[in-house]
Write a protein that holds these residues in place. Structure first.
Motif, PDB file in Angstrom:
ATOM      1  N   PRO A 196       0.809  -1.224   0.000  1.00 52.69           N
ATOM      2  CA  PRO A 196       0.000   0.000   0.000  1.00 52.69           C
ATOM      3  C   PRO A 196       0.843   1.275   0.000  1.00 52.69           C
ATOM      4  O   PRO A 196       0.434   2.288  -0.564  1.00 52.69           O
ATOM      5  N   SER A 197       2.013   1.230   0.629  1.00 55.87           N
ATOM      6  CA  SER A 197       2.916   2.387   0.648  1.00 55.87           C
ATOM      7  C   SER A 197       4.293   1.924   1.090  1.00 55.87           C
ATOM      8  O   SER A 197       4.476   0.774   1.499  1.00 55.87           O
ATOM      9  N   VAL A 198       5.259   2.831   1.017  1.00 52.38           N
ATOM     10  CA  VAL A 198       6.641   2.539   1.389  1.00 52.38           C
ATOM     11  C   VAL A 198       7.153   3.740   2.188  1.00 52.38           C
ATOM     12  O   VAL A 198       7.079   4.873   1.713  1.00 52.38           O
ATOM     13  N   THR A 199       7.692   3.487   3.382  1.00 51.20           N
ATOM     14  CA  THR A 199       8.225   4.595   4.180  1.00 51.20           C
ATOM     15  C   THR A 199       9.492   5.141   3.524  1.00 51.20           C
ATOM     16  O   THR A 199      10.137   4.454   2.713  1.00 51.20           O
ATOM     17  N   ASP A 200       9.867   6.359   3.881  1.00 47.89           N
ATOM     18  CA  ASP A 200      11.084   6.963   3.330  1.00 47.89           C
ATOM     19  C   ASP A 200      12.319   6.136   3.668  1.00 47.89           C
ATOM     20  O   ASP A 200      13.197   5.944   2.815  1.00 47.89           O
ATOM     21  N   ASP A 201      12.407   5.643   4.912  1.00 43.59           N
ATOM     22  CA  ASP A 201      13.545   4.808   5.311  1.00 43.59           C
ATOM     23  C   ASP A 201      13.607   3.537   4.467  1.00 43.59           C
ATOM     24  O   ASP A 201      14.682   3.110   4.036  1.00 43.59           O
ATOM     25  N   ALA A 202      12.458   2.936   4.222  1.00 43.46           N
ATOM     26  CA  ALA A 202      12.402   1.719   3.418  1.00 43.46           C
ATOM     27  C   ALA A 202      12.784   2.006   1.971  1.00 43.46           C
ATOM     28  O   ALA A 202      13.483   1.207   1.338  1.00 43.46           O
ATOM     29  N   ARG A 203      12.362   3.135   1.428  1.00 46.42           N
ATOM     30  CA  ARG A 203      12.710   3.483   0.043  1.00 46.42           C
ATOM     31  C   ARG A 203      14.211   3.595  -0.131  1.00 46.42           C
ATOM     32  O   ARG A 203      14.756   3.161  -1.152  1.00 46.42           O
ATOM     33  N   ALA A 204      14.897   4.140   0.860  1.00 41.71           N
ATOM     34  CA  ALA A 204      16.354   4.246   0.785  1.00 41.71           C
ATOM     35  C   ALA A 204      16.989   2.862   0.743  1.00 41.71           C
ATOM     36  O   ALA A 204      17.932   2.619  -0.017  1.00 41.71           O
ATOM     37  N   ILE A 205      16.477   1.941   1.525  1.00 37.71           N
ATOM     38  CA  ILE A 205      17.014   0.570   1.555  1.00 37.71           C
ATOM     39  C   ILE A 205      16.696  -0.148   0.251  1.00 37.71           C
ATOM     40  O   ILE A 205      17.567  -0.779  -0.360  1.00 37.71           O
ATOM     41  N   LEU A 206      15.459  -0.070  -0.200  1.00 35.84           N
ATOM     42  CA  LEU A 206      15.070  -0.716  -1.455  1.00 35.84           C
ATOM     43  C   LEU A 206      15.830  -0.115  -2.629  1.00 35.84           C
ATOM     44  O   LEU A 206      16.146  -0.815  -3.599  1.00 35.84           O
ATOM     45  N   GLY A 207      16.172   1.165  -2.540  1.00 28.42           N
ATOM     46  CA  GLY A 207      16.904   1.850  -3.598  1.00 28.42           C
ATOM     47  C   GLY A 207      18.309   1.328  -3.821  1.00 28.42           C
ATOM     48  O   GLY A 207      18.919   1.600  -4.851  1.00 28.42           O
ATOM     49  N   THR A 208      18.836   0.555  -2.873  1.00 29.01           N
ATOM     50  CA  THR A 208      20.159  -0.040  -3.072  1.00 29.01           C
ATOM     51  C   THR A 208      20.123  -1.131  -4.134  1.00 29.01           C
ATOM     52  O   THR A 208      21.160  -1.535  -4.640  1.00 29.01           O
ATOM     53  N   LYS A 209      18.934  -1.605  -4.464  1.00 29.15           N
ATOM     54  CA  LYS A 209      18.740  -2.589  -5.538  1.00 29.15           C
ATOM     55  C   LYS A 209      18.087  -1.856  -6.704  1.00 29.15           C
ATOM     56  O   LYS A 209      16.863  -1.794  -6.819  1.00 29.15           O
ATOM     57  N   VAL A 210      18.914  -1.270  -7.580  1.00 28.14           N
ATOM     58  CA  VAL A 210      18.411  -0.363  -8.613  1.00 28.14           C
ATOM     59  C   VAL A 210      17.446  -1.017  -9.598  1.00 28.14           C
ATOM     60  O   VAL A 210      16.603  -0.334 -10.177  1.00 28.14           O
ATOM     61  N   ASN A 211      17.558  -2.311  -9.828  1.00 27.53           N
ATOM     62  CA  ASN A 211      16.655  -2.984 -10.758  1.00 27.53           C
ATOM     63  C   ASN A 211      15.367  -3.478 -10.109  1.00 27.53           C
ATOM     64  O   ASN A 211      14.444  -3.878 -10.809  1.00 27.53           O
ATOM     65  N   LEU A 212      15.301  -3.461  -8.797  1.00 29.11           N
ATOM     66  CA  LEU A 212      14.097  -3.895  -8.084  1.00 29.11           C
ATOM     67  C   LEU A 212      12.958  -2.933  -8.393  1.00 29.11           C
ATOM     68  O   LEU A 212      13.066  -1.730  -8.176  1.00 29.11           O
ATOM     69  N   ARG A 213      11.869  -3.482  -8.903  1.00 29.96           N
ATOM     70  CA  ARG A 213      10.699  -2.660  -9.185  1.00 29.96           C
ATOM     71  C   ARG A 213       9.893  -2.541  -7.892  1.00 29.96           C
ATOM     72  O   ARG A 213       9.539  -3.550  -7.288  1.00 29.96           O
ATOM     73  N   VAL A 214       9.615  -1.328  -7.479  1.00 27.31           N
ATOM     74  CA  VAL A 214       8.812  -1.071  -6.287  1.00 27.31           C
ATOM     75  C   VAL A 214       7.581  -0.311  -6.765  1.00 27.31           C
ATOM     76  O   VAL A 214       7.703   0.761  -7.360  1.00 27.31           O
ATOM     77  N   VAL A 215       6.416  -0.882  -6.531  1.00 28.84           N
ATOM     78  CA  VAL A 215       5.181  -0.264  -7.008  1.00 28.84           C
ATOM     79  C   VAL A 215       4.157  -0.185  -5.881  1.00 28.84           C
ATOM     80  O   VAL A 215       4.150  -1.011  -4.965  1.00 28.84           O
ATOM     81  N   VAL A 216       3.333   0.823  -5.970  1.00 27.45           N
ATOM     82  CA  VAL A 216       2.223   1.004  -5.032  1.00 27.45           C
ATOM     83  C   VAL A 216       0.967   1.221  -5.867  1.00 27.45           C
ATOM     84  O   VAL A 216       1.056   1.583  -7.047  1.00 27.45           O
ATOM     85  N   PRO A 217      -0.201   1.027  -5.282  1.00 29.97           N
ATOM     86  CA  PRO A 217      -1.426   1.306  -6.047  1.00 29.97           C
ATOM     87  C   PRO A 217      -1.444   2.765  -6.490  1.00 29.97           C
ATOM     88  O   PRO A 217      -1.016   3.656  -5.749  1.00 29.97           O
ATOM     89  N   ALA A 218      -1.904   2.994  -7.707  1.00 29.08           N
ATOM     90  CA  ALA A 218      -2.002   4.360  -8.211  1.00 29.08           C
ATOM     91  C   ALA A 218      -2.971   5.153  -7.349  1.00 29.08           C
ATOM     92  O   ALA A 218      -3.970   4.630  -6.873  1.00 29.08           O
ATOM     93  N   ALA A 219      -2.661   6.411  -7.139  1.00 31.68           N
ATOM     94  CA  ALA A 219      -3.494   7.253  -6.275  1.00 31.68           C
ATOM     95  C   ALA A 219      -4.504   8.066  -7.068  1.00 31.68           C
ATOM     96  O   ALA A 219      -5.196   8.890  -6.514  1.00 31.68           O
ATOM     97  N   ASP A 220      -4.601   7.843  -8.366  1.00 28.21           N
ATOM     98  CA  ASP A 220      -5.499   8.637  -9.203  1.00 28.21           C
ATOM     99  C   ASP A 220      -6.930   8.142  -9.066  1.00 28.21           C
ATOM    100  O   ASP A 220      -7.348   7.206  -9.722  1.00 28.21           O
ATOM    101  N   ASP A 221      -7.687   8.766  -8.174  1.00 23.62           N
ATOM    102  CA  ASP A 221      -9.083   8.378  -7.968  1.00 23.62           C
ATOM    103  C   ASP A 221     -10.035   9.129  -8.876  1.00 23.62           C
ATOM    104  O   ASP A 221     -11.244   8.948  -8.792  1.00 23.62           O
ATOM    105  N   THR A 222      -9.525   9.981  -9.748  1.00 22.18           N
ATOM    106  CA  THR A 222     -10.394  10.798 -10.581  1.00 22.18           C
ATOM    107  C   THR A 222     -10.650  10.175 -11.946  1.00 22.18           C
ATOM    108  O   THR A 222     -11.496  10.648 -12.686  1.00 22.18           O
TER     109      THR A 222
END
Length: 177
Positions: free
Chosen positions: A116-142
């Motif tokens: 559902p979301s990724v904390t800033d601290d987690a994004r920094a850790i996940l970012g060490t794997k540059v090819n890892l795709r990290v996705v969240v549900p789109a927030a476009d409710d319109t």
């Protein structure tokens, strides 16, 4: 899309046909056809549970699913259900990814993860794997949700298209004896 089910197959994603809002890519390589199928399956299965849960999908097949006291516990249990198959898999969680969960995810080769979301601290850790795709549900409710196919699944077959109502598992929401 990057490619279809196989690298030699062109593929595309057409959105706006139902209630599923799609994904927002936070990092990683472009998504492929199979990545999207696996991410969708992982997100759907994880969402069936009220308690923290995680799912590992590999080539559209679940190879681990678990609940736990928190997202890291659920993820490790799901991964360890079949650690060999989890290698290169797709992970879905029904809770935000925190730093502890991110460290567990990057300890194994994972193609993509959705939550559902990724904390800033987690994004920094996940970012060490540059090819890892990290996705969240789109927030476009319109966007227009295409009410005519709300809750339906469509699949093409030779000579036609199969349509069915989406399977909503209600049994998982009740306490098990």
């Amino acid at each position: 899309l990057r490619y279809g089910e196989n690298p030699h197959q062109p593929a595309a994603l057409y959105e706006g046909f139902g209630s599923h809002p799609g994904f927002t890519v936070l990092q990683g390589k472009a998504l492929s056809y199979t990545n999207l199928l696996d991410l969708d399956a992982a997100a759907r299965i994880a969402a069936e549970f009220r308690e923290p849960s995680a799912v590992v999908i590999k080539h559209t097949n679940p190879c681990g699913a678990a609940t736990g006291d928190g997202p890291v516990d659920a993820y490790v249990r799901a991964r360890e259900a079949d650690a060999v198959a989890a290698f290169g898999g797709i992970v879905g969680l029904n809770r935000p990814i925190d730093a502890e969960t991110a460290r567990a995810i990057v300890s194994t080769f994972i193609e993509a993860v959705t939550a559902p979301s990724v904390t800033d601290d987690a994004r920094a850790i996940l970012g060490t794997k540059v090819n890892l795709r990290v996705v969240v549900p789109a927030a476009d409710d319109t966007r227009d949700r295409g009410e005519s196919v709300e809750g339906l699944e469509l699949r093409s077959i030779l000579g036609g298209v199969l349509v069915q109502a989406r399977d909503v598992v209600r049994e998982a929401h009740a306490e098990w004896p």
